[in-house]
Design an enzyme around this catalytic site. Structure first.
Site: not given
Ligand code: ARG
Length: 261
Positions: A77, A123, A213-216
């Site tokens: 993603h 993913d 967000q940003g850790d993905s």
């Molecule tokens: N989708 C998020 C990203 O793009 C990561 C989300 C992880 N969320 C969580 N609750 N662990 O950075």
């Protein structure tokens, strides 16, 4: 960008309504702001395999993991709308506002061919770098290593993501440990969005510690071996909603095909 702050499920809405009622009844139960959420600062010297995935201006938007001198595992993603030309990988840079470390261009992006949305699984992506990273890669799980996902195992997560839901990114790399959650419990939280074959959850029942967000795209490491990829979650660090990670054993052979090609 990679904000899988996804459509809220009916269950999540109900849970939130319940939480709101609880807050009205007991305002003192509001959690204090968590200083990744609930972790500690660290450095790329301590975790040399942790990579920033950035745009061409070196603005970080996802994490990645160095698994060979020229191969980086990240989330599919994270690569939505990206091209090899638009992406850089930065190693050895602890601070988002730093200019040190090593910047590599990307010569090829492999995205799992079945990937559609993080909540459908698959993913995973592998970036091939145009130049080598002078940092020690980390080993990743083989397809038979499924015992790493035993519920309760400690998993380490790393990244520059937001330090609380709807918060701002961390200038310094952060890390935290979270226990692996059983498939039954994670399915209980997320229903059909949790695809046990492709995902694994980690977090405390009470929340408070999580990727955000940003850790993905960044690493979930169990026993010193890369075992997952930060993928999605309902908000961040919420009680009853653990973080969801790509279950790397399912994709080991496909990753290896990319790493060796
Ligand atoms: N989708 C998020 C990203 O793009 C990561 C989300 C992880 N969320 C969580 N609750 N662990 O950075």
């Amino acid at each position: 960008m990679s904000g899988i702050n996804r459509a809220r499920s009916a269950a999540a809405v109900l849970a939130t309504a319940g939480a709101a009622a609880a807050l009205l009844a007991a305002p003192s139960a509001v959690a204090a702001p968590q200083p990744i959420v609930g972790g500690t600062t660290t450095t790329t010297a301590a975790y040399p395999y942790v990579m920033q995935v950035t745009d061409a201006s070196q603005n970080q938007f996802c994490g990645g993991t160095l698994v060979s001198p020229t191969k980086v595992v990240t989330a599919a993603h994270c690569m939505a709308g990206e091209s090899a030309r638009s992406v850089r990988v930065v190693g050895g840079r602890t601070y988002l506002n730093g200019s040190n470390g090593t910047v590599a261009r990307v010569s090829r992006i492999w995205v799992h061919p079945d990937y559609t949305d993080a909540t459908n699984g698959d993913d995973v992506a592998v970036l091939t770098l145009a130049s080598s990273m002078p940092y020690k890669p980390v080993k990743y799980v083989s397809s038979s290593d499924t015992s790493v996902y035993a519920a309760g195992n400690e998993a380490r997560v790393l990244g520059w993501g937001t330090t609380r839901e709807n918060g701002s990114s961390s200038n310094q790399l952060r890390t935290a440990t979270v226990p692996v959650v059983s498939d039954a419990d994670c399915g209980g939280s997320y229903g059909s969005d949790y695809v046990a074959s492709d995902m694994v959850c980690a977090g405390l029942p009470s929340g408070g510690v999580d990727t955000c967000q940003g850790d993905s795209g960044g690493p979930l490491v169990i026993g010193g071996v890369l075992a997952g990829i930060t993928s999605w979650g309902e908000g961040c660090a919420r009680a009853g909603y653990p973080g969801v990670y790509s279950r790397l054993t399912t994709f080991s052979d496909q990753v290896t095909a990319q790493v060796t090609s």
